[in-house]
Design a protein around this motif. Structure first.
Motif, mmCIF file in Angstrom:
data_model
loop_
_atom_site.group_PDB
_atom_site.id
_atom_site.type_symbol
_atom_site.label_atom_id
_atom_site.label_comp_id
_atom_site.label_asym_id
_atom_site.label_seq_id
_atom_site.Cartn_x
_atom_site.Cartn_y
_atom_site.Cartn_z
ATOM 1 N N LYS A 39 0.793 -1.089 -0.172
ATOM 2 C CA LYS A 39 -0.113 -0.263 0.102
ATOM 3 C C LYS A 39 0.696 1.631 -0.035
ATOM 4 C CE LYS A 39 -3.846 -2.046 2.832
ATOM 5 N NZ LYS A 39 -4.621 -2.183 3.874
ATOM 6 N N ALA A 40 0.536 2.161 -1.203
ATOM 7 C CA ALA A 40 1.118 3.428 -0.727
ATOM 8 C C ALA A 40 0.870 4.179 -0.998
ATOM 9 C CB ALA A 40 2.415 3.241 -2.232
ATOM 10 N N ARG A 41 1.164 5.727 -0.798
ATOM 11 C CA ARG A 41 0.278 6.921 -1.247
ATOM 12 C C ARG A 41 0.944 7.434 -2.275
ATOM 13 N NH1 ARG A 41 -3.544 8.550 3.601
ATOM 14 N NH2 ARG A 41 -4.304 6.902 3.732
ATOM 15 N N LYS A 42 0.626 8.550 -2.844
ATOM 16 C CA LYS A 42 1.395 9.482 -3.874
ATOM 17 C C LYS A 42 0.895 10.819 -2.773
ATOM 18 C CE LYS A 42 1.808 10.058 -8.373
ATOM 19 N NZ LYS A 42 2.570 9.943 -9.589
ATOM 20 N N VAL A 43 1.827 11.468 -2.270
ATOM 21 C CA VAL A 43 2.197 12.906 -2.099
ATOM 22 C C VAL A 43 2.539 14.079 -2.723
ATOM 23 C CG1 VAL A 43 2.564 11.477 0.374
ATOM 24 C CG2 VAL A 43 4.588 12.636 -1.073
ATOM 25 N N ASN A 44 2.176 15.150 -2.213
ATOM 26 C CA ASN A 44 2.334 16.575 -3.086
ATOM 27 C C ASN A 44 3.823 16.825 -4.034
ATOM 28 O OD1 ASN A 44 0.183 17.267 -1.374
ATOM 29 N ND2 ASN A 44 0.583 18.585 -0.265
ATOM 30 N N ASP A 45 4.497 16.269 -3.210
ATOM 31 C CA ASP A 45 5.942 16.377 -4.617
ATOM 32 C C ASP A 45 5.376 15.329 -5.465
ATOM 33 O OD1 ASP A 45 6.254 14.410 -2.931
ATOM 34 O OD2 ASP A 45 7.874 15.535 -1.772
ATOM 35 N N GLY A 46 4.236 14.392 -5.310
ATOM 36 C CA GLY A 46 4.941 13.437 -7.125
ATOM 37 C C GLY A 46 5.516 12.374 -6.026
ATOM 38 N N GLN A 47 5.982 12.191 -5.105
ATOM 39 C CA GLN A 47 6.748 11.079 -4.746
ATOM 40 C C GLN A 47 5.587 10.001 -3.631
ATOM 41 O OE1 GLN A 47 9.830 12.494 -2.772
ATOM 42 N NE2 GLN A 47 10.624 13.191 -4.501
ATOM 43 N N TYR A 48 5.422 8.710 -3.430
ATOM 44 C CA TYR A 48 4.859 7.488 -2.906
ATOM 45 C C TYR A 48 6.011 7.719 -1.604
ATOM 46 C CZ TYR A 48 3.057 5.900 -7.632
ATOM 47 O OH TYR A 48 2.263 5.828 -8.479
ATOM 48 N N ARG A 49 4.725 7.209 -0.879
ATOM 49 C CA ARG A 49 5.431 7.009 0.778
ATOM 50 C C ARG A 49 4.435 5.258 0.929
ATOM 51 N NH1 ARG A 49 8.322 10.560 -0.127
ATOM 52 N NH2 ARG A 49 8.330 11.758 0.329
ATOM 53 N N ILE A 50 4.901 4.526 1.758
ATOM 54 C CA ILE A 50 5.037 2.955 1.425
ATOM 55 C C ILE A 50 4.784 2.931 2.801
ATOM 56 C CG2 ILE A 50 5.726 0.630 1.142
ATOM 57 C CD1 ILE A 50 7.583 2.835 -0.356
ATOM 58 N N ASN A 51 3.781 2.928 3.318
ATOM 59 C CA ASN A 51 3.193 2.074 4.381
ATOM 60 C C ASN A 51 3.517 0.627 4.996
ATOM 61 O OD1 ASN A 51 1.157 0.331 5.966
ATOM 62 N ND2 ASN A 51 -0.047 1.730 6.214
ATOM 63 N N LEU A 52 4.659 1.266 6.380
ATOM 64 C CA LEU A 52 5.273 0.449 6.990
ATOM 65 C C LEU A 52 4.487 -0.949 6.772
ATOM 66 C CD1 LEU A 52 7.995 -0.326 7.383
ATOM 67 C CD2 LEU A 52 7.803 0.913 9.535
ATOM 68 N N ALA A 53 3.275 -0.985 7.716
ATOM 69 C CA ALA A 53 2.816 -1.986 7.508
ATOM 70 C C ALA A 53 2.855 -3.309 6.765
ATOM 71 C CB ALA A 53 1.227 -1.875 8.646
ATOM 72 N N SER A 54 2.145 -2.582 5.462
ATOM 73 C CA SER A 54 1.780 -3.261 4.501
ATOM 74 C C SER A 54 3.343 -3.864 3.944
ATOM 75 C CB SER A 54 1.064 -1.823 2.729
ATOM 76 O OG SER A 54 1.721 -3.170 1.981
ATOM 77 N N LEU A 55 4.769 -3.056 3.575
ATOM 78 C CA LEU A 55 5.462 -3.227 3.327
ATOM 79 C C LEU A 55 6.075 -4.752 4.677
ATOM 80 C CD1 LEU A 55 7.786 -2.875 1.271
ATOM 81 C CD2 LEU A 55 9.007 -1.264 3.966
ATOM 82 N N LYS A 56 5.765 -4.179 5.638
ATOM 83 C CA LYS A 56 6.783 -5.688 6.407
ATOM 84 C C LYS A 56 5.481 -6.590 6.728
ATOM 85 C CE LYS A 56 7.829 -3.498 10.254
ATOM 86 N NZ LYS A 56 8.185 -2.623 12.636
ATOM 87 N N ALA A 57 4.569 -6.440 5.930
ATOM 88 C CA ALA A 57 3.352 -7.914 5.521
ATOM 89 C C ALA A 57 4.070 -8.917 4.197
ATOM 90 C CB ALA A 57 2.032 -7.328 5.546
ATOM 91 N N PHE A 58 4.444 -7.509 3.313
ATOM 92 C CA PHE A 58 4.630 -8.630 2.741
ATOM 93 C C PHE A 58 6.104 -8.928 2.752
ATOM 94 C CE2 PHE A 58 7.778 -7.891 -1.155
ATOM 95 C CZ PHE A 58 6.995 -8.217 -2.374
ATOM 96 N N ALA A 59 6.760 -8.629 3.604
ATOM 97 C CA ALA A 59 8.045 -9.159 3.364
ATOM 98 C C ALA A 59 8.223 -10.014 4.658
ATOM 99 C CB ALA A 59 9.298 -8.034 4.031
ATOM 100 N N GLY A 60 6.695 -10.741 4.689
ATOM 101 C CA GLY A 60 6.518 -11.735 5.698
ATOM 102 C C GLY A 60 6.484 -11.518 7.276
#
Length: 63
Positions: A39-60
């Motif tokens: 899960k990620a969101r695009k912020v005002n400067d056009g860059q993405y920020r990734i949800n840390l919990a989602s990243l950890k879930a992906f990594a197992g």
């Protein structure tokens, strides 16, 4: 607010996500975002920020 709810509010940059996952290329993280694998969101400067919990879930990892 529970710990799980607080973790859902923590976001990291694409560069930080690349480092945390042990990848050498940020393009791999962009692919994960576009495929909906993290899960990620695009912020005002056009860059993405990734949800840390989602990243950890992906990594197992336990969140």
């Amino acid at each position: 607010m529970s710990t799980t709810q607080a973790q859902d509010l923590v976001f990291v940059s694409v560069t930080e996500a690349t480092r945390l996952l042990g990848y050498k290329d940020r393009r791999t993280v962009y692919k994960l975002i576009h495929r909906g694998q993290v899960k990620a969101r695009k912020v005002n400067d056009g860059q993405y920020r990734i949800n840390l919990a989602s990243l950890k879930a992906f990594a197992g990892e336990e969140v």
